[in-house]
Motif scaffolding. Structure first.
Motif, PDB file in Angstrom:
ATOM      1  N   PHE A 231       0.478  -1.240  -0.256  1.00 21.30           N
ATOM      2  CA  PHE A 231      -0.240  -0.103  -0.303  1.00 21.30           C
ATOM      3  C   PHE A 231       0.725   1.419   0.326  1.00 21.30           C
ATOM      4  O   PHE A 231       0.682   1.950  -1.681  1.00 21.30           O
ATOM      5  N   VAL A 232       1.918   1.291   0.728  1.00 24.30           N
ATOM      6  CA  VAL A 232       1.919   2.584   1.210  1.00 24.30           C
ATOM      7  C   VAL A 232       3.190   3.472   0.226  1.00 24.30           C
ATOM      8  O   VAL A 232       2.996   4.655   0.058  1.00 24.30           O
ATOM      9  N   ASP A 233       3.808   3.191  -0.210  1.00 25.30           N
ATOM     10  CA  ASP A 233       4.817   2.559  -1.617  1.00 25.30           C
ATOM     11  C   ASP A 233       4.174   3.359  -2.790  1.00 25.30           C
ATOM     12  O   ASP A 233       4.468   3.771  -3.695  1.00 25.30           O
ATOM     13  N   HIS A 234       2.819   2.765  -3.080  1.00 20.71           N
ATOM     14  CA  HIS A 234       1.763   3.591  -4.105  1.00 20.71           C
ATOM     15  C   HIS A 234       1.770   4.396  -4.167  1.00 20.71           C
ATOM     16  O   HIS A 234       0.276   4.859  -4.746  1.00 20.71           O
ATOM     17  N   VAL A 235       1.038   4.792  -2.592  1.00 21.03           N
ATOM     18  CA  VAL A 235       0.569   6.612  -2.672  1.00 21.03           C
ATOM     19  C   VAL A 235       1.286   7.333  -2.152  1.00 21.03           C
ATOM     20  O   VAL A 235       2.616   7.109  -2.208  1.00 21.03           O
ATOM     21  N   ASP A 236       0.649   8.886  -2.056  1.00 22.90           N
ATOM     22  CA  ASP A 236       1.631   9.837  -1.584  1.00 22.90           C
ATOM     23  C   ASP A 236       2.016   9.941  -0.107  1.00 22.90           C
ATOM     24  O   ASP A 236       2.515  11.474   0.188  1.00 22.90           O
ATOM     25  N   LEU A 237       1.725   8.631   0.649  1.00 25.32           N
ATOM     26  CA  LEU A 237       1.384   8.767   2.139  1.00 25.32           C
ATOM     27  C   LEU A 237       2.903   9.072   2.593  1.00 25.32           C
ATOM     28  O   LEU A 237       3.395   8.006   2.131  1.00 25.32           O
ATOM     29  N   PRO A 238       3.924   9.697   3.125  1.00 26.86           N
ATOM     30  CA  PRO A 238       5.046  10.419   3.395  1.00 26.86           C
ATOM     31  C   PRO A 238       6.087   9.238   4.584  1.00 26.86           C
ATOM     32  O   PRO A 238       4.808   8.594   5.047  1.00 26.86           O
ATOM     33  N   LEU A 239       6.267   8.828   4.358  1.00 22.12           N
ATOM     34  CA  LEU A 239       7.261   7.571   4.909  1.00 22.12           C
ATOM     35  C   LEU A 239       7.754   7.149   6.204  1.00 22.12           C
ATOM     36  O   LEU A 239       7.229   7.110   7.329  1.00 22.12           O
ATOM     37  N   GLU A 240       7.880   8.890   6.622  1.00 21.14           N
ATOM     38  CA  GLU A 240       7.954   9.333   7.923  1.00 21.14           C
ATOM     39  C   GLU A 240       6.828   9.332   8.315  1.00 21.14           C
ATOM     40  O   GLU A 240       6.801   9.319  10.296  1.00 21.14           O
ATOM     41  N   ASN A 241       5.595   9.506   8.718  1.00 23.79           N
ATOM     42  CA  ASN A 241       4.246   9.094   8.515  1.00 23.79           C
ATOM     43  C   ASN A 241       3.341   7.742   8.739  1.00 23.79           C
ATOM     44  O   ASN A 241       2.743   7.629   9.535  1.00 23.79           O
ATOM     45  N   LEU A 242       4.638   6.660   8.711  1.00 24.43           N
ATOM     46  CA  LEU A 242       4.223   5.392   8.754  1.00 24.43           C
ATOM     47  C   LEU A 242       4.973   4.959  10.046  1.00 24.43           C
ATOM     48  O   LEU A 242       6.281   4.925   9.881  1.00 24.43           O
ATOM     49  N   MET A 243       4.307   4.447  10.717  1.00 24.90           N
ATOM     50  CA  MET A 243       4.520   4.055  12.185  1.00 24.90           C
ATOM     51  C   MET A 243       4.311   2.406  12.358  1.00 24.90           C
ATOM     52  O   MET A 243       3.539   1.610  11.962  1.00 24.90           O
ATOM     53  N   THR A 244       5.069   1.550  12.731  1.00 24.91           N
ATOM     54  CA  THR A 244       5.697   0.209  12.881  1.00 24.91           C
ATOM     55  C   THR A 244       5.807  -0.085  14.074  1.00 24.91           C
ATOM     56  O   THR A 244       7.738   0.483  14.642  1.00 24.91           O
ATOM     57  N   PRO A 245       5.082  -1.015  14.862  1.00 22.87           N
ATOM     58  CA  PRO A 245       5.892  -1.730  16.073  1.00 22.87           C
ATOM     59  C   PRO A 245       7.466  -2.182  16.061  1.00 22.87           C
ATOM     60  O   PRO A 245       7.611  -2.606  14.449  1.00 22.87           O
ATOM     61  N   GLN A 246       9.213  -2.057  15.850  1.00 26.15           N
ATOM     62  CA  GLN A 246      10.007  -2.403  15.812  1.00 26.15           C
ATOM     63  C   GLN A 246      10.363  -3.601  16.411  1.00 26.15           C
ATOM     64  O   GLN A 246      10.374  -3.752  17.845  1.00 26.15           O
ATOM     65  N   GLY A 247      10.471  -4.699  15.540  1.00 24.73           N
ATOM     66  CA  GLY A 247       9.884  -5.977  16.202  1.00 24.73           C
ATOM     67  C   GLY A 247      12.156  -6.684  16.610  1.00 24.73           C
ATOM     68  O   GLY A 247      12.022  -7.467  17.159  1.00 24.73           O
ATOM     69  N   ASP A 248      13.432  -5.791  16.563  1.00 25.56           N
ATOM     70  CA  ASP A 248      13.993  -5.907  16.202  1.00 25.56           C
ATOM     71  C   ASP A 248      15.415  -4.888  17.783  1.00 25.56           C
ATOM     72  O   ASP A 248      16.096  -5.647  17.497  1.00 25.56           O
ATOM     73  N   VAL A 249      14.413  -5.167  18.911  1.00 18.58           N
ATOM     74  CA  VAL A 249      15.022  -4.357  19.141  1.00 18.58           C
ATOM     75  C   VAL A 249      14.583  -5.168  21.030  1.00 18.58           C
ATOM     76  O   VAL A 249      14.434  -6.234  20.851  1.00 18.58           O
TER      77      VAL A 249
END
Ligand code: GLP
Length: 265
Positions: free
Chosen positions: A87-105
Motif C-alpha cells: 500500500f504505502v509505496d503506491h500512494v503519497d503517504l510520507p514514509l515518516e508518517n508510517l509507524m510500525t512497532p519495531q520487532g528487532d529491539v
C-alpha cells in the motif's frame, strides 16, 4: 455492528475503501493498517482512487497493527516491508508518517509501551482496518487475549504460524510478535473488518453472532461503537441473520449514512 454483505473480494474492497476515503478526504486522518491477504482488495482500490481520482494521503498518518519479533523493519517478511509493498509505496503517504512497532529491539516490552503511547499521542486511530484469523484473532491477539489488553508481546498460536508459513521461504515463522491489544484496537473511532473465503466463515459467525468471548478475540468488536464488518459470500455463509443485514444495509444506503457520520451501530 454493521454487517455489509458483498458479491466478491473486489466489492468488499470498494465498500471498505468508501469508508476509508471518507476519513481521508476529511483531512489529517490517522489510519490503522492491517497486513495479510484480507485487506488487499481494499488497498488496491485506494491505490486506484489515488491514481485516478486524486485521493491524496500526504497529510495522513498511519499505524500498523502488529509486527513479528526478531525481524528488522527492512526484512522481506516484516509487516513494515509488507505494508509498504502492498500500500504505502503506491500512494503519497510520507514514509515518516508510517509507524510500525519495531520487532528487532532488545526490550520488546518497552517497545510495545512506546508504540501504544505513540498512538495515543497522535490522537488515536480514526479508522482501523482489520482482517480476521481463522481462529478469530485480530492483529495477533490470539484466543484468550484479554479483551482490555494493550500493545504487548504475544506468543503466536501454532495455527497462526502454520497459516502464515506460506509467506516465509524457509517456512520458519517467528514464535513471538508485538501486537496492538484488543483494548487499543477498541479505541479506534471506526473499526473496519474485512473477511473473505470459506476458511473464515466459522470465525466470522463467532465474531458477529456468538457471545463476546476471549475465545474469539474479534467478538470484542460487539462492544465497539462503530464496527463495520464487510464480507464476501463465503465468509458470510454461516450467518443466520443475513436477510436482516441486507435490509439494514439497504436502509443505510438509502439514507446515505456513512461510518463517519455515525448513522448506524
Ligand atoms: N496478524 C495478521 C492479521 O492482522 C490478519 O488479519 C490475519 C488474517 O490474515 P489473512 O488476511 O492473510 O487471512 O492474520 C495475520 O496473521
Amino acid at each position: 455492528m454493521q454487517v455489509i454483505l458483498c458479491d466478491s473480494a473486489e466489492h468488499v474492497g470498494k465498500r471498505a475503501a468508501d469508508i476509508v476515503e471518507d476519513y481521508v478526504r476529511a483531512g489529517s486522518a490517522v489510519l490503522g493498517l492491517a497486513t495479510g491477504g484480507s485487506p488487499s482488495s481494499t488497498y488496491r482500490e485506494l491505490i486506484r482512487r489515488h491514481r485516478e481520482e486524486s485521493l491524496g494521503f500526504s497529510d495522513v498518518r498511519a499505524f500498523t497493527l502488529d509486527e513479528y519479533a526478531g525481524l528488522a523493519p527492512d526484512h522481506e517478511q516484516s509487516y513494515h516491508t509488507t505494508i509498504r509493498r502492498e500500500f504505502v509505496d503506491h500512494v503519497d503517504l510520507p514514509l515518516e508518517n508510517l509507524m510500525t512497532p519495531q520487532g528487532d529491539v532488545s526490550d520488546l516490552a518497552a517497545e510495545a509501551e512506546r508504540y501504544d503511547a505513540a498512538i495515543g499521542a497522535a490522537g488515536g486511530v480514526d479508522v482501523q482496518i482489520l482482517g480476521i484469523g481463522a481462529n478469530g484473532h485480530i492483529g495477533f491477539n490470539e484466543p484468550t487475549s484479554s479483551l482490555s489488553s494493550r500493545t504487548r508481546v504475544k506468543t503466536l498460536a501454532g495455527t497462526t504460524r502454520r497459516d502464515n508459513a506460506r509467506f516465509f521461504s524457509d517456512g520458519e515463522v517467528p514464535r513471538l510478535c508485538l501486537t496492538q491489544g484488543l483494548g487499543t484496537i477498541r479505541e479506534a473511532r471506526t473499526a473496519l473488518l474485512v473477511a473473505m473465503g470459506a476458511n473464515k466463515a466459522e470465525a466470522v459467525r463467532a465474531m458477529v453472532e456468538g457471545p463476546v468471548s476471549a475465545h474469539c478475540p474479534a467478538s470484542v468488536l460487539q462492544l465497539h461503537r462503530r464496527a463495520v464488518v464487510i464480507l464476501d459470500p463465503d465468509a458470510a455463509s454461516l450467518l443466520s441473520l443475513a436477510d436482516y443485514y441486507r435490509e439494514a444495509q439497504e436502509m443505510n444506503d438509502e439514507l446515505g449514512l456513512s461510518a463517519r457520520s455515525g448513522g448506524f451501530d
